[in-house]
Design a protein around this motif. Structure first.
Motif, PDB file in Angstrom:
ATOM      1  N   GLN A   1       1.012 -10.622  -4.314  1.00 41.25           N
ATOM      2  CA  GLN A   1       1.855  -9.452  -4.082  1.00 41.25           C
ATOM      3  C   GLN A   1       1.495  -8.311  -5.024  1.00 41.25           C
ATOM      4  O   GLN A   1       1.619  -7.142  -4.671  1.00 41.25           O
ATOM      5  CB  GLN A   1       3.343  -9.794  -4.254  1.00 41.25           C
ATOM      6  N   ALA A   2       1.028  -8.628  -6.217  1.00 40.35           N
ATOM      7  CA  ALA A   2       0.664  -7.597  -7.185  1.00 40.35           C
ATOM      8  C   ALA A   2      -0.784  -7.132  -7.016  1.00 40.35           C
ATOM      9  O   ALA A   2      -1.182  -6.131  -7.601  1.00 40.35           O
ATOM     10  CB  ALA A   2       0.858  -8.120  -8.614  1.00 40.35           C
ATOM     11  N   MET A   3      -1.559  -7.839  -6.206  1.00 37.77           N
ATOM     12  CA  MET A   3      -2.972  -7.506  -6.026  1.00 37.77           C
ATOM     13  C   MET A   3      -3.118  -6.256  -5.153  1.00 37.77           C
ATOM     14  O   MET A   3      -2.475  -6.142  -4.104  1.00 37.77           O
ATOM     15  CB  MET A   3      -3.700  -8.689  -5.378  1.00 37.77           C
ATOM     16  N   SER A   4      -3.951  -5.323  -5.598  1.00 35.96           N
ATOM     17  CA  SER A   4      -4.172  -4.092  -4.834  1.00 35.96           C
ATOM     18  C   SER A   4      -4.901  -4.399  -3.528  1.00 35.96           C
ATOM     19  O   SER A   4      -5.534  -5.449  -3.383  1.00 35.96           O
ATOM     20  CB  SER A   4      -5.002  -3.103  -5.657  1.00 35.96           C
ATOM     21  N   ALA A   5      -4.824  -3.464  -2.598  1.00 37.26           N
ATOM     22  CA  ALA A   5      -5.504  -3.639  -1.316  1.00 37.26           C
ATOM     23  C   ALA A   5      -7.017  -3.745  -1.504  1.00 37.26           C
ATOM     24  O   ALA A   5      -7.679  -4.539  -0.822  1.00 37.26           O
ATOM     25  CB  ALA A   5      -5.165  -2.475  -0.380  1.00 37.26           C
ATOM     26  N   ASP A   6      -7.576  -2.964  -2.444  1.00 38.81           N
ATOM     27  CA  ASP A   6      -9.012  -3.037  -2.713  1.00 38.81           C
ATOM     28  C   ASP A   6      -9.410  -4.411  -3.234  1.00 38.81           C
ATOM     29  O   ASP A   6     -10.439  -4.953  -2.851  1.00 38.81           O
ATOM     30  CB  ASP A   6      -9.437  -1.970  -3.733  1.00 38.81           C
ATOM     31  N   GLU A   7      -8.582  -4.966  -4.121  1.00 39.89           N
ATOM     32  CA  GLU A   7      -8.915  -6.280  -4.681  1.00 39.89           C
ATOM     33  C   GLU A   7      -8.765  -7.373  -3.633  1.00 39.89           C
ATOM     34  O   GLU A   7      -9.570  -8.308  -3.573  1.00 39.89           O
ATOM     35  CB  GLU A   7      -8.059  -6.586  -5.914  1.00 39.89           C
ATOM     36  N   GLN A   8      -7.760  -7.262  -2.772  1.00 42.10           N
ATOM     37  CA  GLN A   8      -7.618  -8.227  -1.679  1.00 42.10           C
ATOM     38  C   GLN A   8      -8.817  -8.152  -0.733  1.00 42.10           C
ATOM     39  O   GLN A   8      -9.330  -9.179  -0.285  1.00 42.10           O
ATOM     40  CB  GLN A   8      -6.323  -7.979  -0.916  1.00 42.10           C
ATOM     41  N   ALA A   9      -9.271  -6.922  -0.448  1.00 36.72           N
ATOM     42  CA  ALA A   9     -10.443  -6.752   0.414  1.00 36.72           C
ATOM     43  C   ALA A   9     -11.692  -7.352  -0.230  1.00 36.72           C
ATOM     44  O   ALA A   9     -12.510  -7.983   0.451  1.00 36.72           O
ATOM     45  CB  ALA A   9     -10.659  -5.274   0.728  1.00 36.72           C
ATOM     46  N   LEU A  10     -11.843  -7.169  -1.545  1.00 37.32           N
ATOM     47  CA  LEU A  10     -12.977  -7.763  -2.249  1.00 37.32           C
ATOM     48  C   LEU A  10     -12.928  -9.278  -2.162  1.00 37.32           C
ATOM     49  O   LEU A  10     -13.926  -9.918  -1.818  1.00 37.32           O
ATOM     50  CB  LEU A  10     -12.990  -7.331  -3.721  1.00 37.32           C
TER      51      LEU A  10
END
Length: 164
Positions: A137-146
């Protein structure tokens, strides 16, 4: 006293330094030393070093030659295009994963010393070994995409991309 606004020269210098860092990162990712890269580009090793530092006095042709030798291409974009292109990173995996850009990875990689970047495989290994500590939930969209791109491209276990 407020700081003065950045000048065009400051902005250009910053952009050239960032481009030089990308060139150096690509060279390192390809495991090419500076001498071999410079010879492939038709440059001196000193000129390649100046490019990697982002020095604006190096000719544009030299910059393009260095990039071509590393399989890179130079593109000009308008300022309005930059924001739109920077947000769409679907399926994108960097040659080196900068810990500063991914807070969850940086927190998981607390034991890594002496480097600010990881290979994509090292990053995936750290994510997978420490998956129980991830805060999605705290992970940014960019980090989730990575993370998703790393799993799709590099995962060794069948179905591992569906785990998180």
């Amino acid at each position: 006293m407020p700081s003065k606004p950045p000048t065009t020269t400051d902005t250009c210098t910053t952009q050239l330094q960032a481009l030089g860092a990308q060139i150096r990162s690509q060279r390192k990712a390809l495991r090419m030393n500076a001498t071999v890269t410079a010879e492939a580009a038709g440059l001196s090793r000193v000129t390649l070093h100046r490019i990697e530092k982002g020095e604006p006095s190096v000719t544009m042709g030299a910059w393009c030659s260095a990039m071509a030798a590393l399989g890179m291409a130079l593109q000009a974009r308008s300022g309005t295009d930059t924001a739109a292109q920077a947000t769409d990173r679907t399926g994108w995996i960097p040659a080196r994963v900068a810990l500063a850009d991914y807070p969850q990875l940086r927190a998981l990689a607390w034991q890594v010393h002496g480097t600010d970047t990881l290979t994509p495989m090292e990053a995936l290994d750290i994510y997978e070994r420490n998956a129980r500590h991830l805060d999605l939930q705290a992970m940014s969209a960019d980090e989730q995409a990575l993370l998703q791109a790393l799993r799709l491209a590099l995962s060794r276990k069948p179905g591992a991309e569906d785990a998180v």
